[in-house]
Motif scaffolding. Structure first.
Motif, PDB file in Angstrom:
ATOM      1  N   ASP A  41      -9.311   2.525  -2.697  1.00  0.00           N
ATOM      2  CA  ASP A  41     -10.451   1.605  -2.786  1.00  0.00           C
ATOM      3  C   ASP A  41     -10.448   0.862  -4.128  1.00  0.00           C
ATOM      4  N   PHE A  42     -10.097   1.577  -5.201  1.00  0.00           N
ATOM      5  CA  PHE A  42     -10.031   0.964  -6.532  1.00  0.00           C
ATOM      6  C   PHE A  42      -8.964  -0.146  -6.549  1.00  0.00           C
ATOM      7  N   CYS A  43      -7.814   0.148  -5.952  1.00  0.00           N
ATOM      8  CA  CYS A  43      -6.741  -0.855  -5.903  1.00  0.00           C
ATOM      9  C   CYS A  43      -7.166  -2.068  -5.077  1.00  0.00           C
ATOM     10  N   GLY A  44      -7.904  -1.829  -3.991  1.00  0.00           N
ATOM     11  CA  GLY A  44      -8.383  -2.942  -3.180  1.00  0.00           C
ATOM     12  C   GLY A  44      -9.385  -3.803  -3.932  1.00  0.00           C
ATOM     13  N   THR A  45     -10.315  -3.155  -4.614  1.00  0.00           N
ATOM     14  CA  THR A  45     -11.357  -3.874  -5.356  1.00  0.00           C
ATOM     15  C   THR A  45     -10.780  -4.677  -6.514  1.00  0.00           C
ATOM     16  N   HIS A  46      -9.827  -4.085  -7.235  1.00  0.00           N
ATOM     17  CA  HIS A  46      -9.293  -4.703  -8.457  1.00  0.00           C
ATOM     18  C   HIS A  46      -7.971  -5.442  -8.228  1.00  0.00           C
ATOM     19  N   LYS A  47      -7.563  -5.518  -6.949  1.00  0.00           N
ATOM     20  CA  LYS A  47      -6.325  -6.235  -6.593  1.00  0.00           C
ATOM     21  C   LYS A  47      -5.131  -5.739  -7.417  1.00  0.00           C
ATOM     22  N   ILE A  48      -4.981  -4.422  -7.421  1.00  0.00           N
ATOM     23  CA  ILE A  48      -3.833  -3.789  -8.089  1.00  0.00           C
ATOM     24  C   ILE A  48      -2.746  -3.585  -7.049  1.00  0.00           C
ATOM     25  N   TYR A  49      -1.614  -4.226  -7.264  1.00  0.00           N
ATOM     26  CA  TYR A  49      -0.527  -4.171  -6.294  1.00  0.00           C
ATOM     27  C   TYR A  49       0.755  -3.661  -6.945  1.00  0.00           C
ATOM     28  N   PRO A  50       1.403  -2.640  -6.356  1.00  0.00           N
ATOM     29  CA  PRO A  50       2.714  -2.226  -6.857  1.00  0.00           C
ATOM     30  C   PRO A  50       3.726  -3.363  -6.712  1.00  0.00           C
ATOM     31  N   LYS A  51       4.760  -3.334  -7.552  1.00  0.00           N
ATOM     32  CA  LYS A  51       5.884  -4.262  -7.406  1.00  0.00           C
ATOM     33  C   LYS A  51       6.926  -3.576  -6.524  1.00  0.00           C
ATOM     34  N   VAL A  52       7.303  -4.218  -5.429  1.00  0.00           N
ATOM     35  CA  VAL A  52       8.180  -3.551  -4.473  1.00  0.00           C
ATOM     36  C   VAL A  52       9.357  -4.441  -4.079  1.00  0.00           C
ATOM     37  N   ALA A  89       0.823  -1.215   0.000  1.00  0.00           N
ATOM     38  CA  ALA A  89       0.000   0.000   0.000  1.00  0.00           C
ATOM     39  C   ALA A  89       0.855   1.262   0.000  1.00  0.00           C
ATOM     40  N   ALA A  90       2.053   1.178   0.583  1.00  0.00           N
ATOM     41  CA  ALA A  90       2.872   2.385   0.764  1.00  0.00           C
ATOM     42  C   ALA A  90       3.088   3.175  -0.529  1.00  0.00           C
ATOM     43  N   PRO A  91       3.536   2.556  -1.634  1.00  0.00           N
ATOM     44  CA  PRO A  91       3.804   3.342  -2.849  1.00  0.00           C
ATOM     45  C   PRO A  91       2.568   4.000  -3.460  1.00  0.00           C
ATOM     46  N   LEU A  92       1.385   3.552  -3.077  1.00  0.00           N
ATOM     47  CA  LEU A  92       0.167   4.162  -3.609  1.00  0.00           C
ATOM     48  C   LEU A  92       0.024   5.607  -3.139  1.00  0.00           C
ATOM     49  N   LYS A 113      13.025  -2.424  -8.882  1.00  0.00           N
ATOM     50  CA  LYS A 113      11.780  -2.804  -9.543  1.00  0.00           C
ATOM     51  C   LYS A 113      10.718  -2.983  -8.461  1.00  0.00           C
ATOM     52  N   TYR A 114       9.801  -2.018  -8.338  1.00  0.00           N
ATOM     53  CA  TYR A 114       9.827  -0.704  -8.966  1.00  0.00           C
ATOM     54  C   TYR A 114       9.790   0.379  -7.895  1.00  0.00           C
ATOM     55  N   ARG A 115       9.696  -0.069  -6.661  1.00  0.00           N
ATOM     56  CA  ARG A 115       9.655   0.867  -5.539  1.00  0.00           C
ATOM     57  C   ARG A 115      10.265   0.183  -4.320  1.00  0.00           C
ATOM     58  N   PHE A 116      11.198   0.879  -3.664  1.00  0.00           N
ATOM     59  CA  PHE A 116      11.679   0.387  -2.372  1.00  0.00           C
ATOM     60  C   PHE A 116      10.640   0.708  -1.303  1.00  0.00           C
ATOM     61  N   VAL A 117      10.441  -0.229  -0.395  1.00  0.00           N
ATOM     62  CA  VAL A 117       9.588  -0.001   0.771  1.00  0.00           C
ATOM     63  C   VAL A 117      10.368  -0.419   2.012  1.00  0.00           C
ATOM     64  N   ILE A 118      10.447   0.487   2.972  1.00  0.00           N
ATOM     65  CA  ILE A 118      11.176   0.197   4.208  1.00  0.00           C
ATOM     66  C   ILE A 118      10.248  -0.513   5.192  1.00  0.00           C
ATOM     67  N   ASP A 119      10.714  -1.640   5.715  1.00  0.00           N
ATOM     68  CA  ASP A 119       9.982  -2.359   6.774  1.00  0.00           C
ATOM     69  C   ASP A 119      10.314  -1.680   8.106  1.00  0.00           C
ATOM     70  N   ILE A 120       9.594  -0.609   8.390  1.00  0.00           N
ATOM     71  CA  ILE A 120       9.847   0.180   9.603  1.00  0.00           C
ATOM     72  C   ILE A 120       9.586  -0.652  10.856  1.00  0.00           C
ATOM     73  N   GLY A 174       8.826   3.722 -10.688  1.00  0.00           N
ATOM     74  CA  GLY A 174       7.780   3.632  -9.674  1.00  0.00           C
ATOM     75  C   GLY A 174       6.442   4.173 -10.156  1.00  0.00           C
ATOM     76  N   LEU A 175       6.461   5.343 -10.836  1.00  0.00           N
ATOM     77  CA  LEU A 175       5.223   5.933 -11.354  1.00  0.00           C
ATOM     78  C   LEU A 175       4.739   5.194 -12.596  1.00  0.00           C
ATOM     79  N   GLY A 176       5.662   4.949 -13.537  1.00  0.00           N
ATOM     80  CA  GLY A 176       5.280   4.354 -14.807  1.00  0.00           C
ATOM     81  C   GLY A 176       4.641   2.985 -14.662  1.00  0.00           C
ATOM     82  N   HIS A 177       5.185   2.161 -13.781  1.00  0.00           N
ATOM     83  CA  HIS A 177       4.614   0.810 -13.648  1.00  0.00           C
ATOM     84  C   HIS A 177       3.211   0.866 -13.071  1.00  0.00           C
TER      85      HIS A 177
END
Length: 354
Positions: free
Chosen positions: A310-321, A158-161, A342-349, A191-194
């Protein structure tokens, strides 16, 4: 010197223009009646983090705690909070306050607040302190600027959204780039393009990816589901697309010519710019003869942000992280500069910031 008790928020911060981050502690403001306190679980890494930590805008106020793709769990709520309860999964994006009184705020377009937004990083907050972002253990935010993460949606994804996702979603909705059967070109596959490719396919569009690198062809077509891939430096491939696209989303921030892309647009086509090259070079006559519109866009307001989540949740759209511990953040920022992600770093805080 503040006491250890008042420095309640562990973080990583850049102390100077080198941009090198290291452990840091500071005090978050108390939870007000309309605020929620969010225990941060994950934070995406945006190119803005590079720019702010290295003072590329010339306005950085050190120490800088970057991070404006923030997700986590509500751990405390103010007495007047209506929308959230303890335990809810929420996101915080690029801004944490606005005037709430101008025409843009009243229309859910707070990012364009006539009186200026307070950004999540490096702004002067209501209490006079400098805002500090999501490379930290928790954040206190007015509930209006927090967004509900759909049930079951993985927090790391969810973070990159909260920045990359909303930055491309907003102009797509504004320009009606959500019509099945229409054709969309996407310049740049970071990150944006994908995310633009993923939204385009979810909207039922025919998606063409433009890239300078043939090495991205397989991932564009097979991993992300694009319909077509074009090496933008290949004049024959570009000519084959002449007047074939309804829309283009341009996510490239490096210097690049615009004329070759403009010629791929149909009459009355729209090019939406979300990358930030230092200048644009184009032939105005191509705009006039083609009735072409060029438009800019920056993240989005609270209304579109919640709609997108909500759209991402409904359509199961997930960034590649690529999930990393915070101890690897300096290496990740260097890799981001080289487009090596590819395509976004996400820190596990939650599991790495102690």
């Amino acid at each position: 010197m503040a006491s250890d008790k008042s420095e309640n928020c562990p973080a990583w911060a850049a102390k100077d223009e080198s941009g090198v981050l290291s452990p840091y502690k500071f005090k978050r403001r108390d939870v007000g009646k309309d605020d929620i306190s969010v225990k941060i679980t994950h934070c995406g890494i945006c190119y803005a983090d590079v720019l702010l930590t290295r003072n590329k805008f010339g306005k950085s106020l050190y120490p800088v705690v970057p991070g404006h793709e923030i997700v986590g769990t509500v751990q405390e709520v103010g007495s007047d909070v209506q929308r959230f309860k303890i335990g809810d999964h929420v996101g915080v994006g690029t801004f944490i306050n606005s005037c709430r009184d101008c025409e843009y705020c009243n229309d859910g377009l707070e990012v364009h607040c006539a009186n200026g937004i307070i950004t999540t990083i490096n702004s002067v907050d209501v209490d006079g302190t400098i805002t500090k972002g999501g490379y930290s253990s928790f954040i206190v935010v007015h509930e209006r600027y927090c967004h509900r993460i759909p049930d079951g949606y993985p927090l790391a994804l969810a973070a990159p959204l909260l920045c990359a996702g909303i930055t491309v979603y907003t102009p797509m909705i504004r320009h009606k780039m959500n019509q099945p059967g229409k054709s969309l070109g996407v310049i740049g596959l970071g990150g944006l393009g994908h995310m633009a490719v993923k939204f385009g396919k979810a909207f039922g569009m025919n998606v063409t990816v433009f890239s300078t690198s043939i090495s991205k062809k397989e991932e564009a077509l097979n991993l992300l589901g694009a319909d077509n891939f074009v090496v933008s430096s290949d004049t024959e491939q570009m000519k084959a697309l002449d007047k074939s696209l309804d829309f283009i989303i341009d996510t490239a921030s490096g210097e690049h010519p615009f004329d070759p892309y403009i010629t791929t647009l149909k009459t009355a086509g729209v090019l939406a710019l979300v990358g930030a090259p230092s200048e644009m070079k184009l032939t105005p006559l191509k705009l006039l003869l083609g009735m072409i519109s060029i438009s800019g866009s920056a993240t989005g307001g609270t209304k579109h942000t919640q709609e997108m989540l909500d759209f991402c949740g409904t359509h199961k759209i997930y960034p590649k992280v690529e999930v990393i511990p915070i101890q690897s953040v300096n290496e990740a920022l260097e890799r981001l500069i080289k487009n090596d992600v590819k395509y976004r770093f996400v820190i596990d805080i939650e599991n790495s910031l102690k």
